[in-house]
Each structure stands twice: as structure tokens, then as C-alpha cells.
Enzyme design. Structure first.
Site, PDB file in Angstrom:
ATOM      1  N   CYS A  33       2.732 -12.286   3.358  1.00 27.57           N
ATOM      2  CA  CYS A  33       1.551 -13.113   3.089  1.00 27.57           C
ATOM      3  C   CYS A  33       1.894 -14.589   2.860  1.00 27.57           C
ATOM      4  O   CYS A  33       1.003 -15.443   2.895  1.00 27.57           O
ATOM      5  CB  CYS A  33       0.775 -12.559   1.903  1.00 27.57           C
ATOM      6  SG  CYS A  33       0.198 -10.878   2.196  1.00 27.57           S
TER       7      CYS A  33
ATOM      8  N   HIS B 190      -3.929 -18.192  -0.508  1.00 24.43           N
ATOM      9  CA  HIS B 190      -3.856 -16.915   0.210  1.00 24.43           C
ATOM     10  C   HIS B 190      -5.003 -16.049  -0.299  1.00 24.43           C
ATOM     11  O   HIS B 190      -5.296 -16.013  -1.494  1.00 24.43           O
ATOM     12  CB  HIS B 190      -2.503 -16.244  -0.063  1.00 24.43           C
ATOM     13  CG  HIS B 190      -2.444 -14.833   0.425  1.00 24.43           C
ATOM     14  ND1 HIS B 190      -2.831 -14.485   1.691  1.00 24.43           N
ATOM     15  CD2 HIS B 190      -2.079 -13.676  -0.188  1.00 24.43           C
ATOM     16  CE1 HIS B 190      -2.694 -13.160   1.841  1.00 24.43           C
ATOM     17  NE2 HIS B 190      -2.241 -12.658   0.715  1.00 24.43           N
TER      18      HIS B 190
ATOM     19  N   ASN C  13      -7.811  -9.394   3.253  1.00 27.49           N
ATOM     20  CA  ASN C  13      -6.464  -9.980   3.213  1.00 27.49           C
ATOM     21  C   ASN C  13      -5.850  -9.868   4.605  1.00 27.49           C
ATOM     22  O   ASN C  13      -5.525  -8.774   5.050  1.00 27.49           O
ATOM     23  CB  ASN C  13      -5.628  -9.218   2.178  1.00 27.49           C
ATOM     24  CG  ASN C  13      -4.218  -9.777   2.036  1.00 27.49           C
ATOM     25  OD1 ASN C  13      -3.770 -10.583   2.858  1.00 27.49           O
ATOM     26  ND2 ASN C  13      -3.519  -9.333   1.004  1.00 27.49           N
TER      27      ASN C  13
HETATM   28  O1  UT7 Z   1      -1.319 -10.142  -0.317  1.00 25.17           O
HETATM   29  C1  UT7 Z   1      -0.177  -9.729  -0.966  1.00 25.17           C
HETATM   30  C2  UT7 Z   1      -0.376  -9.583  -2.374  1.00 25.17           C
HETATM   31  N1  UT7 Z   1      -1.282  -8.515  -2.669  1.00 25.17           N
HETATM   32  C3  UT7 Z   1      -2.046  -8.631  -3.710  1.00 25.17           C
HETATM   33  O2  UT7 Z   1      -2.026  -9.677  -4.295  1.00 25.17           O
HETATM   34  C4  UT7 Z   1      -2.859  -7.468  -4.171  1.00 25.17           C
HETATM   35  C5  UT7 Z   1      -2.703  -7.369  -5.628  1.00 25.17           C
HETATM   36  N2  UT7 Z   1      -3.399  -6.299  -6.287  1.00 25.17           N
HETATM   37  C6  UT7 Z   1      -4.762  -6.207  -6.340  1.00 25.17           C
HETATM   38  O3  UT7 Z   1      -5.471  -6.967  -5.719  1.00 25.17           O
HETATM   39  C7  UT7 Z   1      -5.352  -5.184  -7.249  1.00 25.17           C
HETATM   40  O4  UT7 Z   1      -4.359  -4.658  -8.084  1.00 25.17           O
HETATM   41  C8  UT7 Z   1      -6.057  -3.998  -6.541  1.00 25.17           C
HETATM   42  C9  UT7 Z   1      -7.330  -4.519  -5.903  1.00 25.17           C
HETATM   43  C10 UT7 Z   1      -5.155  -3.419  -5.483  1.00 25.17           C
HETATM   44  C11 UT7 Z   1      -6.431  -2.933  -7.545  1.00 25.17           C
HETATM   45  O5  UT7 Z   1      -7.221  -3.474  -8.570  1.00 25.17           O
HETATM   46  P1  UT7 Z   1      -6.893  -3.163 -10.100  1.00 25.17           P
HETATM   47  O6  UT7 Z   1      -7.935  -3.789 -10.884  1.00 25.17           O
HETATM   48  O7  UT7 Z   1      -5.490  -3.619 -10.349  1.00 25.17           O
HETATM   49  O8  UT7 Z   1      -7.039  -1.616 -10.167  1.00 25.17           O
HETATM   50  P2  UT7 Z   1      -5.938  -0.548 -10.596  1.00 25.17           P
HETATM   51  O9  UT7 Z   1      -4.817  -0.531  -9.641  1.00 25.17           O
HETATM   52  O10 UT7 Z   1      -5.650  -0.768 -12.029  1.00 25.17           O
HETATM   53  O11 UT7 Z   1      -6.735   0.786 -10.421  1.00 25.17           O
HETATM   54  C12 UT7 Z   1      -7.827   1.080 -11.219  1.00 25.17           C
HETATM   55  C13 UT7 Z   1      -8.378   2.399 -10.778  1.00 25.17           C
HETATM   56  C14 UT7 Z   1      -7.357   3.480 -10.544  1.00 25.17           C
HETATM   57  O12 UT7 Z   1      -7.868   4.654 -11.028  1.00 25.17           O
HETATM   58  P3  UT7 Z   1      -7.309   5.303 -12.393  1.00 25.17           P
HETATM   59  O13 UT7 Z   1      -5.860   5.558 -12.113  1.00 25.17           O
HETATM   60  O14 UT7 Z   1      -7.549   4.252 -13.419  1.00 25.17           O
HETATM   61  O15 UT7 Z   1      -8.149   6.518 -12.546  1.00 25.17           O
HETATM   62  C15 UT7 Z   1      -7.263   3.572  -9.039  1.00 25.17           C
HETATM   63  O16 UT7 Z   1      -6.911   4.849  -8.596  1.00 25.17           O
HETATM   64  O17 UT7 Z   1      -9.071   2.217  -9.526  1.00 25.17           O
HETATM   65  C16 UT7 Z   1      -8.659   3.238  -8.644  1.00 25.17           C
HETATM   66  N3  UT7 Z   1      -8.749   2.733  -7.269  1.00 25.17           N
HETATM   67  C17 UT7 Z   1      -9.896   2.782  -6.568  1.00 25.17           C
HETATM   68  N4  UT7 Z   1     -11.122   3.257  -6.854  1.00 25.17           N
HETATM   69  C18 UT7 Z   1     -12.076   3.134  -5.910  1.00 25.17           C
HETATM   70  C19 UT7 Z   1      -7.793   2.160  -6.508  1.00 25.17           C
HETATM   71  N5  UT7 Z   1      -8.282   1.848  -5.307  1.00 25.17           N
HETATM   72  C20 UT7 Z   1      -9.581   2.222  -5.322  1.00 25.17           C
HETATM   73  C21 UT7 Z   1     -10.619   2.130  -4.367  1.00 25.17           C
HETATM   74  N6  UT7 Z   1     -11.837   2.593  -4.706  1.00 25.17           N
HETATM   75  N7  UT7 Z   1     -10.430   1.591  -3.132  1.00 25.17           N
END
Ligand code: UT7
Length: 323
Positions: free
Chosen positions: A114, A250, A280
Site C-alpha cells: 500500500c 492511503h 482499499n
Molecule cells: O492497507 C494496508 C493497511 N491495512 C489497514 O490499514 C487495515 C487495518 N485494519 C482495519 O481497517 C480494521 O482493523 C478492520 C476494518 C479490518 C477491522 O475493524 P476492527 O474495528 O479492528 O474490528 P476487529 O478486528 O476488532 O473485529 C471486531 C469484530 C470481530 O468479531 P469478535 O471477534 O469481536 O466477535 C470480527 O470477527 O468484527 C468481526 N468482523 C466482522 N463482522 C462483520 C470482522 N470482519 C467483519 C465483517 N463483518 N466483514
């Protein structure tokens, strides 16, 4: 004599097919509300079957060349940032060179995921400052949809395909004021496609080589690191936060973008955001966003623009540009 690099043309291209959050709801256990709230994304573009990174790169490049008003034979270097090249080799840059009908000038790819476009811009800037290149085509192009596991809700809602390009011309005044590049390979396992040509060709051939991400950890590191690079960039140029007219970040997640904007004490109206419509697009995301804001007239000559990126590697970097 020192020369400088100035961006004189930008171009973007997004594949026709749009994949909405509603469609994703039918594919994995997710919801439009979750995706919007946690990422800011509402849709992303997906390349058609038979449409490749090169095709996207070509469209974006032709638009940038048109805006720049240069002849194609003036281009004396082509750099393509991509994580999703069409072939193992030749590089996408060489394939693009042939498509454009350019001959003889150096052409090569850069792989910094990225942060790829910022890396490519920095390399172009170095060649131009020494006078070794005068007219450089810099492209970020990706078909990330090809390395996504469409059954993994942790990743499949995030990414999209696209390409962005910039034409840089030598100038007596900057242009690119400074670039800042970093990497730390110790974090490789937090964001990766673990298989590749050398270590697991079978997975690649069978279409089992997919993006894996520890989202939360990547999120925290991205926010912290991007805050630091804002400081580094402003200090290097002895500028104040208020001197920056536009943040062109980004486009990974609207919450990461908001955190960086807060760090700059910048209102959202001064941040170019395309993550909602593009998702992204990895190396393509910054030049795509730049192109949108240049074409809609937000970015004007004389404006100071801060571009920044963070991605797999980890890699991160910034470019401060006088438009
Ligand atoms: O471009 C390169 C760099 N990449 C990035 O910068 C991405 C960085 N990360 C992010 O943008 C975020 O961490 C995410 C969008 C990927 C995830 O958001 P988050 O607020 O950090 O959520 P989380 O990983 O803490 O997950 C929260 C919950 C989890 O469930 P449990 O374990 O709390 O029950 C996940 O399983 O959300 C769940 N989850 C989803 N639920 C519905 C993860 N993906 C999804 C989804 N739909 N698509």
C-alpha cells in the site's frame, strides 16, 4: 545543478463492475452497517475476467499523459508500483512501456504494497533531482481482488481494484518537496500473502494464495506510525501543521484517515477521501484520490499536499508536494 520533480498530470481508472456492501452480505457473514461503521467503505470496483493490472495501468497512464500534455516519447522512465503484477516477469512497467509505444527508457516495478506509490514517487524524485530522468511516468495499479479469499469476511470487504498515475516533469522549483520512506520487516506476518513463486508455487497456481491480516494490530500500528510520519515530514520542511492544504492519505479505513487528520488538526473538508467508493486499492489508492481532487478542482496550483501511506512489510512513507 539541482533539478526538481513536479507533478504535471494525473489519471485514474476504475473497472466498470461495482461490488456493493449489499452484495457482500450475500457472500459472507457481514452487514452493510458493520462495513460502513468500521471502515467507511460502501462499494469497491472489481476487474472483469480478462482485465488485468496492465489494462488498468494503461488507462490511468493515458489519462495522466493527456492532462500533462506531453508527447509519449518524452517519457524517459516508467515506474509501476504493484503487488499484483500480471506476470512473474517481465515487470508490469515493461509491459506498460510496450502498450504505450515507448522504447528504450528504464522501466521497472516497485513492491511496497500500500506504500508502493509513495515509494515510486520517491525513487522518481531521486532520479529527477540528479538530472538522470526528466519526464517520469509513475503508476500505482492493482487487481487485489485476485489475491482475496472471498469467503474471508476479515479481508474481502476491504479491498478493490484500480489504477492511478502521475506524470512528473523536471522543473527549476519543487514540486516534490521531500519524501520519507520506511520499512520494518519484523511485522511481515501481520499483513501478508504467505505463499509465493519460490516457497509455494502450487498454492499460487491453484489460486490459494490470499491476503491474511491481523486487522486490529495493523490498525493500531498504522495510526501510530502515520502520526509519526506527519511530524517527520513537517519537521524536515520546517513547516507547521497549518501549512498543509490537503491530506491525500492511503485509503484503507476512514477511521485511520480521521486519526491522521486529527493529528494534523485538519478538518475533514481538507482530507481527500475516496475510501467509501473505491475501498482499499493498495498502491493505486493515493494516486486515485489525488486524481479525483485534482480533476474536481479542489487541489490548485500552489497548494501544499501531504500524501502518506502504510502497508504490508510493514512499509510506510510520505511525500510533501507543492502543487
Ligand atoms: O492497507 C494496508 C493497511 N491495512 C489497514 O490499514 C487495515 C487495518 N485494519 C482495519 O481497517 C480494521 O482493523 C478492520 C476494518 C479490518 C477491522 O475493524 P476492527 O474495528 O479492528 O474490528 P476487529 O478486528 O476488532 O473485529 C471486531 C469484530 C470481530 O468479531 P469478535 O471477534 O469481536 O466477535 C470480527 O470477527 O468484527 C468481526 N468482523 C466482522 N463482522 C462483520 C470482522 N470482519 C467483519 C465483517 N463483518 N466483514
Amino acid at each position: 545543478m539541482t533539478h526538481f520533480a513536479r507533478i504535471v498530470g494525473t489519471g485514474g481508472y476504475l473497472p466498470e463492475r461495482i461490488l456493493t456492501n449489499a452484495e457482500l452480505e450475500t457472500m459472507v457473514d457481514t452487514s452493510d452497517a458493520w462495513i460502513r461503521e468500521r471502515t467507511g467503505i460502501t462499494q469497491r470496483h472489481i476487474a472483469a475476467e480478462g482485465e488485468f493490472t496492465l489494462d488498468l495501468a494503461e488507462q490511468a497512464s493515458r489519462r495522466a499523459i493527456d492532462m500533462a500534455g506531453i508527447r509519449i516519447d518524452e517519457i524517459d522512465m516508467i515506474i509501476v508500483a504493484t503487488t499484483t503484477p500480471d506476470q512473474v516477469f517481465p515487470s508490469t512497467a515493461c509491459l506498460l512501456q510496450s502498450r504505450l509505444g515507448v522504447h528504450g527508457c528504464p522501466a521497472f516495478d516497485i513492491q511496497a504494497v500500500c506504500t508502493g506509490f509513495v515509494y515510486a514517487l520517491a525513487v522518481a524524485d531521486q532520479f529527477m533531482r540528479t538530472g538522470a530522468a526528466t519526464t517520469v511516468l509513475v503508476v500505482g495499479a492493482e487487481t487485489f481482488s485476485r489475491i482475496i479469499d472471498w469467503t474471508d469476511r476479515n479481508t474481502c470487504v476491504l479491498f478493490g481494484d484500480g489504477a492511478g498515475a502521475a506524470v512528473l516533469k523536471q522543473d527549476t522549483a519543487p514540486g516534490i518537496l521531500s519524501t520519507h520512506l520506511h520499512a520494518d520487516g519484523d511485522y511481515a506476518n501481520l499483513l501478508q500473502v504467505p505463499q509465493g513463486v519460490s516457497n509455494n508455487l502450487a498454492a499460487v497456481q491453484e489460486g490459494r494464495a490470499f491476503v491474511e491480516m491481523a486487522g486490529g494490530e495493523v490498525f493500531r500500528m498504522a495510526v501510530k506510525t502515520l502520526g509519526r510520519i506527519v511530524d517527520e515530514t513537517l519537521e524536515a520542511n520546517q513547516l507547521d501543521k497549518s501549512d498543509v492544504d490537503w491530506l491525500v492519505p492511503h485509503q484503507a479505513n476512514s477511521r485511520i484517515i480521521a486519526a491522521t487528520a486529527r493529528k494534523l488538526r485538519m478538518p475533514v473538508s481538507k482530507v481527500v477521501q475516496t475510501v467509501a467508493e473505491h475501498g482499499n486499492t493498495s498502491a493505486a489508492s493515493i494516486p486515485l484520490a489525488l486524481d479525483v481532487a485534482v480533476r474536481d478542482g479542489r487541489i490548485k496550483r500552489g497548494d501544499t499536499i501531504l500524501m502518506e501511506g502504510f502497508g504490508g512489510g510493514f512499509t510506510w512513507g510520505s511525500a510533501l508536494v507543492n502543487w
